[in-house]
Write an enzyme that holds these catalytic residues in place. Structure first.
Site, PDB file in Angstrom:
ATOM      1  N   ILE A  67      81.947 -30.552 -28.048  1.00 26.64           N
ATOM      2  CA  ILE A  67      81.214 -31.818 -28.017  1.00 26.64           C
ATOM      3  C   ILE A  67      79.805 -31.562 -28.540  1.00 26.64           C
ATOM      4  CG2 ILE A  67      80.321 -33.665 -26.560  1.00 26.64           C
ATOM      5  CD1 ILE A  67      83.358 -33.679 -26.908  1.00 26.64           C
ATOM      6  N   GLU A 194      75.399 -47.164  -7.972  1.00 27.49           N
ATOM      7  CA  GLU A 194      75.675 -45.927  -7.237  1.00 27.49           C
ATOM      8  C   GLU A 194      74.503 -45.568  -6.345  1.00 27.49           C
ATOM      9  OE1 GLU A 194      75.613 -41.440  -6.676  1.00 27.49           O
ATOM     10  OE2 GLU A 194      74.150 -42.834  -7.559  1.00 27.49           O
ATOM     11  N   GLU A 195      73.304 -45.792  -6.851  1.00 25.01           N
ATOM     12  CA  GLU A 195      72.111 -45.396  -6.107  1.00 25.01           C
ATOM     13  C   GLU A 195      71.891 -46.241  -4.851  1.00 25.01           C
ATOM     14  OE1 GLU A 195      70.711 -42.763  -6.681  1.00 25.01           O
ATOM     15  OE2 GLU A 195      70.762 -42.261  -8.807  1.00 25.01           O
TER      16      GLU A 195
END
Length: 462
Positions: A67, A194-195
């Site tokens: 990548i 998410e936080e």
């Protein structure tokens, strides 16, 4: 990465003449095992059909690609610019978060993914999860990779969690570039809020029907994988996923540790709580790197893995390139490996038959068949036809290639002055009007008396 989440459950080659055989010649590096079959011949001089059509090259299990770090960092730069243009952050309910979703979605849509934006409400604001499915693969076996896309309100969130979000985005784009055909279905996700307590991922899992949860063979989580003073931590949840990551790092000669600092603090927790096998990578947050860890990984002991955790200094300067590069490659390695990623036979694949077919002296035309499968689209305008015909007077022989449509392409005419033995040659045919996959035939006729021969082999190269 969220600070804490209670109640997380851990998941813990000699041939007699005539013989009959069929084979496929593969590109260098592909296995030939199981593609050669033989049987006893007929005693007659009539054409004998192969009991097993020549097969196409099987899809090859691929090694994961490297990548490009530059590509991953380009995504980070875009997310940083989005934050800068929207109050300095990409937090839930703020315009920077929705702009981040739109950036990632645009890349995936252009790459051929099917994207879905899932809405939810948290703290009085609308949140968004972005789900991207790659076409194909067994829908009853899903390999899912996810990262939270939101930041805290105090900063742009480049390590937490632009790093994971950018790595899985570039992995998804690598899937598209390879036109991967994995055995298992591939799904990628970017979670919102998410936080605020894993809100987006919890919403997704809660609203996923039980039958669909059971189809997820593994969920891979990537939250903070470019920490400036990095460690190399592997989740110790599902043993297969854990070993996949360990194998990758063992190949680099980089030691790993079991991830304990953030266990249950990120989006794998909702999946683990409903029994989905989970795993992932982590490069460290606000815990302190020990002297032993600095000895094996480098960096500075006595200092946090990420001194800018949940701070305004979590910018693009807060990224360790080596960690981001290694972990991004590890993401791809896991996706390729756990999905048994494959591709169709590449251009240049040779389909060949060794079936011997007797050519009657001054008799009717005979044919030898070759079944081509797995080649998409039409045949090329420069289809190569390789012929090996054993004959005592080649001037007697007329050869045609018959395409799947039934169209005949003349390869060789008879000639009374052509007195040499055998026809061993490669012809080029414009067969672009033919569908590549299908039944192809070589038609051969002896048009004069006193000389005999047989088709030894012939091949098509796409």
């Amino acid at each position: 990465m969220k600070l804490s989440v209670p109640g997380v459950r851990r998941i813990p080659a000699i041939r007699a003449i005539p013989t009959i055989s069929a084979r496929v010649a593969l590109p260098v590096g592909l296995a030939l095992a199981g593609l050669l079959a033989t049987t006893a011949p007929s005693a007659t001089a009539a054409p004998v059909a192969s009991p097993r059509p020549a097969q196409s090259a099987p899809a090859a299990v691929l090694a994961a690609p490297d990548i490009p770090l530059a590509n991953v960092k380009a995504h980070l730069t875009q997310l940083s610019s989005i934050a800068a243009a929207n109050g300095g952050n990409r937090a839930h309910g703020r315009p920077g978060y929705l702009a981040s979703v739109n950036y990632v979605k645009g890349k995936l849509d252009a790459a051929g993914f099917t994207t879905t934006v899932q809405q939810f409400t948290s703290s009085g604001a609308t949140g968004y999860n972005l789900i991207a499915d790659w076409p194909g693969g067994d829908p009853n076996q899903v390999i899912m990779s996810g990262s939270h896309l939101d930041s805290v309100t105090s900063g742009a969130g480049m390590n937490d969690n632009g790093s994971g979000s950018s790595a899985i985005l570039e992995t998804a784009l690598a899937v598209s570039r390879a036109q991967l055909q994995p055995a298992k279905h591939l799904r990628f996700a970017w979670w919102g809020a998410e936080e605020l307590g894993l809100v987006g991922s919890r919403y997704y899992v809660t609203n996923l029907p039980t039958a669909d949860r059971a189809k997820i063979s593994g969920y891979l989580n990537f939250d903070m994988i470019g920490s400036p003073n990095p460690g190399y931590f592997v989740y110790d949840d599902d043993p297969t996923i854990e070993q996949t990551f360990k194998d990758y790092y063992a190949g680099l000669g980089v030691p790993t540790e079991i991830e304990t600092e953030g266990d249950g603090r990120s989006d794998h927790a909702p999946f683990a709580n409903v029994g989905v096998p989970v795993g992932g990578l982590f490069s460290g947050a606000d815990y302190t790197k020990t002297a032993a860890q600095a000895q094996k990984w480098g960096g500075t002991s006595g200092q946090a893995f990420d001194r800018c955790y949940h701070s305004s200094c979590d910018t693009t300067a807060n990224i360790n390139d080596t960690a981001l590069d290694r972990n991004s490659d590890a993401v791809a390695y896991a996706v390729w490996t756990l999905s048994a990623a494959t591709v169709p036979p590449p251009t240049g694949t040779v389909f060949e038959t060794l079936t011997d077919v007797t050519i009657p002296d001054n008799g009717a035309a005979i044919t030898s068949s070759l079944n081509v499968t797995g080649i998409a689209g039409n045949a090329p305008p420069t289809l190569r036809v390789g012929v090996d015909i054993k004959h005592t007077w080649r001037g007697d022989v007329v050869i045609d290639l018959i395409g799947p449509s039934g169209t005949a392409y003349r390869l060789k005419n008879s000639s009374g002055s052509d007195s040499a033995d055998n026809v061993i040659a490669t012809y080029t045919v414009n067969a672009s009007s033919e569908v590549a996959s299908g039944l192809w035939r070589l038609r051969v006729q002896d048009v004069a008396a006193q000389d005999t021969g047989y088709i030894d082999s012939w091949r098509l190269t796409f």
